[in-house]
Design an enzyme around this catalytic site. Structure first.
Site, PDB file in Angstrom:
ATOM      1  N   ASP A  37      -1.643  -2.575   3.395  1.00 27.98           N
ATOM      2  CA  ASP A  37      -0.559  -1.818   2.772  1.00 27.98           C
ATOM      3  C   ASP A  37       0.059  -0.902   3.817  1.00 27.98           C
ATOM      4  O   ASP A  37      -0.293  -0.976   5.000  1.00 27.98           O
ATOM      5  CB  ASP A  37      -1.062  -1.037   1.550  1.00 27.98           C
ATOM      6  CG  ASP A  37      -2.194  -0.068   1.876  1.00 27.98           C
ATOM      7  OD1 ASP A  37      -2.469   0.150   3.080  1.00 27.98           O
ATOM      8  OD2 ASP A  37      -2.825   0.459   0.943  1.00 27.98           O
ATOM      9  N   GLU A  67      -0.220   2.351   4.398  1.00 26.77           N
ATOM     10  CA  GLU A  67      -1.164   3.251   5.058  1.00 26.77           C
ATOM     11  C   GLU A  67      -2.063   2.476   6.017  1.00 26.77           C
ATOM     12  O   GLU A  67      -2.369   2.942   7.107  1.00 26.77           O
ATOM     13  CB  GLU A  67      -1.989   3.999   4.022  1.00 26.77           C
ATOM     14  CG  GLU A  67      -1.269   5.149   3.321  1.00 26.77           C
ATOM     15  CD  GLU A  67      -0.205   4.666   2.334  1.00 26.77           C
ATOM     16  OE1 GLU A  67      -0.374   3.563   1.771  1.00 26.77           O
ATOM     17  OE2 GLU A  67       0.788   5.381   2.125  1.00 26.77           O
ATOM     18  N   TYR A  95      -7.669  -6.783  -3.287  1.00 23.25           N
ATOM     19  CA  TYR A  95      -7.224  -5.420  -2.956  1.00 23.25           C
ATOM     20  C   TYR A  95      -6.706  -4.724  -4.207  1.00 23.25           C
ATOM     21  O   TYR A  95      -5.937  -5.293  -4.988  1.00 23.25           O
ATOM     22  CB  TYR A  95      -6.139  -5.481  -1.890  1.00 23.25           C
ATOM     23  CG  TYR A  95      -5.813  -4.140  -1.288  1.00 23.25           C
ATOM     24  CD1 TYR A  95      -6.806  -3.360  -0.711  1.00 23.25           C
ATOM     25  CD2 TYR A  95      -4.516  -3.642  -1.299  1.00 23.25           C
ATOM     26  CE1 TYR A  95      -6.516  -2.124  -0.150  1.00 23.25           C
ATOM     27  CE2 TYR A  95      -4.217  -2.414  -0.732  1.00 23.25           C
ATOM     28  CZ  TYR A  95      -5.225  -1.660  -0.166  1.00 23.25           C
ATOM     29  OH  TYR A  95      -4.932  -0.441   0.383  1.00 23.25           O
TER      30      TYR A  95
END
Length: 813
Positions: A86, A88, A311
């Site tokens: 993602d 981050e 995830y």
């Protein structure tokens, strides 16, 4: 010697991945973010196109991990960074790569990015064979979010602390979430109940079967609340009842139709948090922590360490072909052909959903909750079962119901009876949906007896009943997440951290499981909405989230987006500062020392008015809030006492301060707190200054420790003796304080037991009953936790406490 170094965020993830790769690979954890904006300064060069100034994280675990990564990287041929898939995670990969590029021994080493949505042997091995470059669109989206959040937090927080209370903070998403809770509370306060009546007719068929029909409309107008036919008073209800006592109830129409109910789609982050709260009573933070454990890997016996779910930060409903095949194979094997649909069920994503990841699902349909139960903790088992059942059910056929509607007109009134019966259970054979899934709350099996058109029903009883409309309910964590998602506030990675932040900063508190704004939260919200209406606007925040998505897709430049945000924000900021100064010291503040112009400045202790002349240290004293008089008299000097506001709230203080420093502390409701206990004398000499004697004192958190009676001249302290036995089974050793590296810890005198945290003898483990627990103070990424020291239990409870003011932190990885 290994040829490849694989860098991940957490040791748990490293442990799982390490088992899937051969001797050519070594896996190391960097413990989350490795660089960030500095805490001590803005860290953004506004005049240089918003250039961020990153610094390495100073946390001990990060420093040690980075040193080890550098040492290992110098000895391999290629570095693969496998942080989460993602924004981050991509930013972490870039920061790690930049640090290694700046290190002389690894500057020329090739560094690549690898990603996988699920931590299984097949996916990890496939990923290492398909390395790619860092995706700078993702990195730029994260940079834009971080820089904008820092500008908001760093610029507004000092003003907020100056006006309301020191130590407060504002944040782009947290402040809007607080506003939503405050607005809901204001709706409840302003709500005025509206009276309405229902009328039920208890009827009997010619075959002597009973059923209930409810008044549906009169004169063709619905009697529902707010409709023209609403029955608003007892007089109206009684008049209708009187007219019906001798009336004939003759059936006009009986309509039967087949209704299909499709299964709910597999979970995304928000729906998982909502369902886990509603069905399991888990907070959003607890849900994400357990999901993280399931994603990073659990030892399940013969297969070893394996990731059990995909995830967990996603807003996509997409499922891979492999996942669909796995689910359909399981359904056919376990439920037979009647539960096996001809083709897979597909679900449409919501607007603005990021389709980078799949929905949350088990990595294998054949990893059933029953087969894994002995390898999972109770909370892990419950959450995994929820995810597994929802995923499997999403690929099962719809439930089929026979629905019946009976209309019975009586003069100008229409009574209606409805009922349904399950004809084919479909997905409900495995998974029961809740009303939170937008499920019709009417019972599937509300049966009606045989009823035919033109039949006359006997009236047994008429039951008028008074009702009042209810105010909108306060938000729970789950319903606030749903509201944030519906309004486009935040993204999957920020829902849980946002709620945790507003609780930790005491803007919101939980009352009977519901979120209620505190007095502080309402005060902060009022000031922010008045001075920064855009920042607190739900629509504005949602548009900014859409713009960040555009940066991620390469449509928009992150620096341009930041500039477009900053120009009007800076204008609002300067106008707010001007207005605040004018209210306190006038429109043209002048230095009391040299009469030069004075401007608003910021120091470590907050905001103040300082001289613009370089060599002048003139300061204008400003009293923001005048002390309020009270009826209290000071016990020390008999002077009147006044009510003041400090960093931790209101307190009563002597009006002669600083001459007399006597205070009375108050709790959050304004009630007096008992005076602080005086230190207890001991017969032990201070080992540092010798003449001094040790006292038993209590810290602000209530922890006892030894301190010298000559304080502040002598600042010697030491922890108290523990007088505790080792919690490990079959060990009779004693526990004592020790240090492991720079960290305080406790250790056993006989076995290898070691643990970090403060001992709390007053708080036994709520799960196993052990007589004491360990309090682990909050970190940048984790709240305060209360942990059972017994290895066989290790039960953890999160505690919320006030955290450092400043910009809103990145989502917990």
């Amino acid at each position: 010697m290994a040829k490849y170094l694989v860098v991940v965020e957490s040791p748990a993830k490293a442990k799982t991945i390490n088992k899937f790769l051969g001797s050519n690979y070594i896996v190391k954890a960097c413990f989350g973010a490795v660089r960030d904006l500095p805490k001590s300064s803005l860290g953004v060069d506004v005049d240089n196109n918003f250039e961020p100034k990153y610094v390495a994280m100073r946390d001990e675990s990060n420093r040690k991990a980075l040193k080890e990564i550098k040492d290992r990287a110098a000895k391999v041929d290629h570095i693969l960074i496998a942080s989460d898939p993602d924004r981050e995670g991509e930013a972490i990969a870039w920061h790690v790569a930049e640090i290694l590029k700046a290190y002389k021994k690894t500057a020329d080493k090739p560094t690549s990015r690898i990603v996988f949505n699920e931590i299984t042997k097949e996916n990890v091995r496939k990923a290492v064979k398909s390395p790619r470059e860092v995706d700078f669109n993702l990195v730029d989206a994260q940079q834009a979010r971080r820089v904008i959040d820092r500008l908001v937090g760093y610029k507004i927080s000092p003003l907020l602390g100056w006006v309301v209370r020191k130590g407060l903070s504002a944040g782009r998403v947290q402040s809007v979430a607080t506003r939503m809770v405050v607005d809901r509370e204001n709706e409840i306060r302003a709500f005025k109940p509206d009276e309405y009546w229902s009328i039920d007719a208890l009827l009997k068929t010619p075959r002597d079967d009973s059923f209930t029909a409810r008044l549906h409309s009169r004169n063709g107008d619905s009697v529902a609340v707010g409709k023209p036919g609403q029955i608003k008073s007892q007089e109206e209800a009684e008049a209708i009842q009187g007219a019906l006592n001798a009336a004939q109830f003759k059936v006009d129409t009986v309509k039967r139709k087949e209704v299909k109910r499709r299964p709910a789609p597999p979970f995304i982050t928000s729906t998982l948090q909502q369902d886990a709260f509603g069905k399991l009573g888990m907070s959003t933070a607890q849900t994400m922590a357990i999901a993280q454990q399931l994603y990073q890997g659990i030892n399940i016996g013969a297969e070893g360490q394996v990731g059990l779910i995909t995830y967990m930060r996603t807003d996509s409903l997409r499922l891979s072909n492999e996942a669909l095949d796995s689910a359909r194979s399981y359904i056919k094997k376990e439920f037979g052909n009647e539960m096996f649909p001809e083709k897979p069920n597909f679900y449409k994503n919501k607007k603005n959903a990021q389709d980078a990841h799949e929905a949350i699902r088990p990595t294998s349909a054949f990893h059933t909750p029953e087969s894994l139960a002995k390898h999972l903790s109770e909370d892990q088992r419950k959450l995994y079962m929820l995810i597994w059942k929802r995923f499997i059910a999403s690929q099962m056929p719809p439930a089929v119901l026979d629905q019946t509607t009976v209309d019975i007109p009586v003069d100008n009134l229409l009574f209606r009876a409805t009922g349904s019966i399950m004809k084919f259970p479909g997905f409900t054979k495995l998974y029961k949906e809740s009303t939170d899934d937008n499920q019709d709350p009417e019972d599937f099996n509300k049966l009606l007896p045989e009823i035919n058109e033109a039949e006359i029903m006997a009236l047994n009883e008429l039951k008028p009943e008074q009702h009042f409309t209810k105010p909108p309910p306060r938000y729970s964590e789950a319903s606030l997440v749903r509201a944030m998602e519906e309004n486009g506030i935040g993204r999957p990675s920020t829902y849980a951290p946002t709620i945790r932040t507003i609780l930790a900063r005491m803007y919101v508190e939980k009352v009977s499981g519901r979120l209620v704004p505190t007095e502080l939260g309402e005060e902060v919200n009022t000031w922010l909405t008045k001075n920064f209406p855009d920042i607190l606007s739900i629509d504005f925040t949602a548009r900014l989230e859409d713009n960040l998505d555009n940066v991620e897709e390469g449509i928009e430049n992150w620096r341009s987006l930041t500039g477009d945000f900053y120009v009007p924000f800076d204008k609002d900021l300067k106008e707010t500062e001007r207005r605040m100064v004018a209210e306190l010291v006038g429109d043209d503040p002048r230095c009391p020392e040299c009469n030069s112009k004075a401007v608003l400045k910021q120091s470590w202790f907050g905001m103040f008015m300082g001289c613009t002349k370089e060599d002048c240290k003139g300061v204008i004293r400003m009293n923001k809030t005048a002390p309020e008089p009270t009826d209290e008299i000071c016990d020390k000097c008999n002077a009147p006492m006044v009510l003041r506001t400090g960093r931790y709230g209101k307190f009563v203080a002597c009006s002669t301060y600083p001459k007399c420093d006597h205070v009375i502390n108050l709790d959050k409701d304004g009630n007096k707190l008992p005076p602080k206990e005086p230190p207890v004398k001991t017969d032990k000499e201070c080992p540092k200054c010798k003449p001094g004697m040790l006292l038993i004192r209590k810290s602000r958190k209530g922890e006892e420790f030894y301190g010298c009676d000559k304080f502040p001249k002598c600042k010697y302290t030491s922890p108290m003796e523990l007088n505790l036995n080792c919690p490990e089974e079959n060990c009779e050793g004693d526990l004592d304080h020790t240090r492991i590296g720079r960290r305080r810890a406790i250790a056993c005198s006989k076995c290898e037991f070691q643990a970090y945290g403060n001992v709390d003898k007053s708080n036994p483990c709520e799960k196993c009953g052990n007589s004491w627990t360990l309090v682990k103070n909050k970190t940048k990424k984790k709240p305060t936790t209360i942990t059972c020291p017994k290895t066989s239990c290790a039960h953890v409870v999160e505690e919320f406490e006030e955290i450092e003011a400043g910009a809103e932190e990145a989502a917990v990885k």
